[in-house]
Design a protein around this motif. Structure first.
Motif, PDB file in Angstrom:
ATOM      1  N   VAL A 109       0.849  -1.185   0.000  1.00 50.55           N
ATOM      2  CA  VAL A 109       0.000   0.000   0.000  1.00 50.55           C
ATOM      3  C   VAL A 109       0.884   1.233   0.000  1.00 50.55           C
ATOM      4  CG1 VAL A 109      -1.727   1.295   1.312  1.00 50.55           C
ATOM      5  CG2 VAL A 109      -1.845  -1.204   1.206  1.00 50.55           C
ATOM      6  N   SER A 110       0.514   2.221  -0.776  1.00 55.65           N
ATOM      7  CA  SER A 110       1.259   3.471  -0.847  1.00 55.65           C
ATOM      8  C   SER A 110       0.351   4.619  -0.435  1.00 55.65           C
ATOM      9  CB  SER A 110       1.751   3.671  -2.285  1.00 55.65           C
ATOM     10  OG  SER A 110       2.476   4.871  -2.391  1.00 55.65           O
ATOM     11  N   LEU A 111       0.856   5.487   0.422  1.00 52.55           N
ATOM     12  CA  LEU A 111       0.142   6.708   0.797  1.00 52.55           C
ATOM     13  C   LEU A 111       0.688   7.839  -0.049  1.00 52.55           C
ATOM     14  CD1 LEU A 111       0.290   6.419   4.689  1.00 52.55           C
ATOM     15  CD2 LEU A 111      -1.636   5.855   3.200  1.00 52.55           C
ATOM     16  N   ILE A 112      -0.185   8.527  -0.746  1.00 55.73           N
ATOM     17  CA  ILE A 112       0.227   9.617  -1.619  1.00 55.73           C
ATOM     18  C   ILE A 112      -0.502  10.873  -1.194  1.00 55.73           C
ATOM     19  CG2 ILE A 112       0.273  10.453  -4.007  1.00 55.73           C
ATOM     20  CD1 ILE A 112       0.301   7.492  -4.875  1.00 55.73           C
ATOM     21  N   GLY A 113       0.247  11.954  -1.081  1.00 58.84           N
ATOM     22  CA  GLY A 113      -0.352  13.228  -0.707  1.00 58.84           C
ATOM     23  C   GLY A 113       0.697  14.314  -0.682  1.00 58.84           C
ATOM     24  N   SER A 114       0.253  15.533  -0.579  1.00 57.10           N
ATOM     25  CA  SER A 114       1.171  16.668  -0.566  1.00 57.10           C
ATOM     26  C   SER A 114       1.910  16.737   0.761  1.00 57.10           C
ATOM     27  CB  SER A 114       0.395  17.965  -0.812  1.00 57.10           C
ATOM     28  OG  SER A 114      -0.546  18.150   0.232  1.00 57.10           O
ATOM     29  N   ASN A 115       2.937  17.584   0.806  1.00 58.60           N
ATOM     30  CA  ASN A 115       3.643  17.826   2.060  1.00 58.60           C
ATOM     31  C   ASN A 115       2.651  18.325   3.097  1.00 58.60           C
ATOM     32  OD1 ASN A 115       6.067  17.116   0.920  1.00 58.60           O
ATOM     33  ND2 ASN A 115       6.715  19.217   0.530  1.00 58.60           N
TER      34      ASN A 115
END
Length: 185
Positions: A30-36
């Motif tokens: 699983v990968s968590l993707i999001g902005s800083n």
């Protein structure tokens, strides 16, 4: 394997996580993707017990872990490679790896287990006696990942795993997963 329900985490009065729900089954990547600033690192630190969830529930293998200290969470089978490597810079590469193995049957199988790390990161074998802080940034990241793998975790949390690594020398999540699997002899 991992179930996160309505988790909220704060830094003082600042809410960093609000109502987070995640489920990860055994064998999944699983990968968590999001902005800083989106809370990715905070979530990993909360799972690891470094940050405490103010509300909600975190279960690993059907056991509530949200109130456990980090060393107990490692002993249950979760290892984290935090952002920024955080190796023990004054210790040798070998000693960093031994620390990672200390939760894995007190490092009794170090000589055998470390071969898997050397297969994944051959450069570490050449630098066994070198202080961790004198390694390049990419080599320090390899050492941090290798140290986490030495605990033989059921779940590996990687925060910015390719930071500082040349992309062609960074293992893929699949390579890391395969290195954790028992070899057929």
């Amino acid at each position: 394997m991992l179930s996160i329900s309505n988790v909220e985490t704060f830094y003082g009065n600042i809410q960093a996580l609000r109502g987070v729900n995640v489920k990860v089954n055994s064998g999944e990547i699983v990968s968590l993707i999001g902005s800083n600033g989106a809370g990715k690192s905070t979530l990993l630190m909360t799972i690891s017990g470094v940050n405490k969830a103010a509300t909600g529930e975190i279960k690993f293998d059907d056991k509530n872990i949200e109130s456990l200290p980090p060393h107990d969470i490692v002993n249950l089978g979760i290892s984290q490679v935090p952002e920024g490597r955080r190796i023990f810079s004054r210790l040798s590469v070998e000693d960093n790896l031994r620390l990672g193995a200390s939760s894995n049957d007190k490092g009794k199988n170090f000589d055998n287990d470390v071969k898997d790390v050397y297969d994944l990161f051959p450069v570490l074998k050449d630098r066994l006696s070198q202080r961790g802080g004198t390694l390049s940034g990419g080599e320090q990241q390899m050492l941090a990942i290798g140290r986490a793998l030495m605990a033989k975790p059921k779940m590996l949390l990687l925060d910015e795993p390719s930071l500082g690594c040349l992309l062609y020398t960074s293992p893929s999540p699949r390579d890391v997963e395969e290195s954790r699997m028992p070899s057929s002899a």
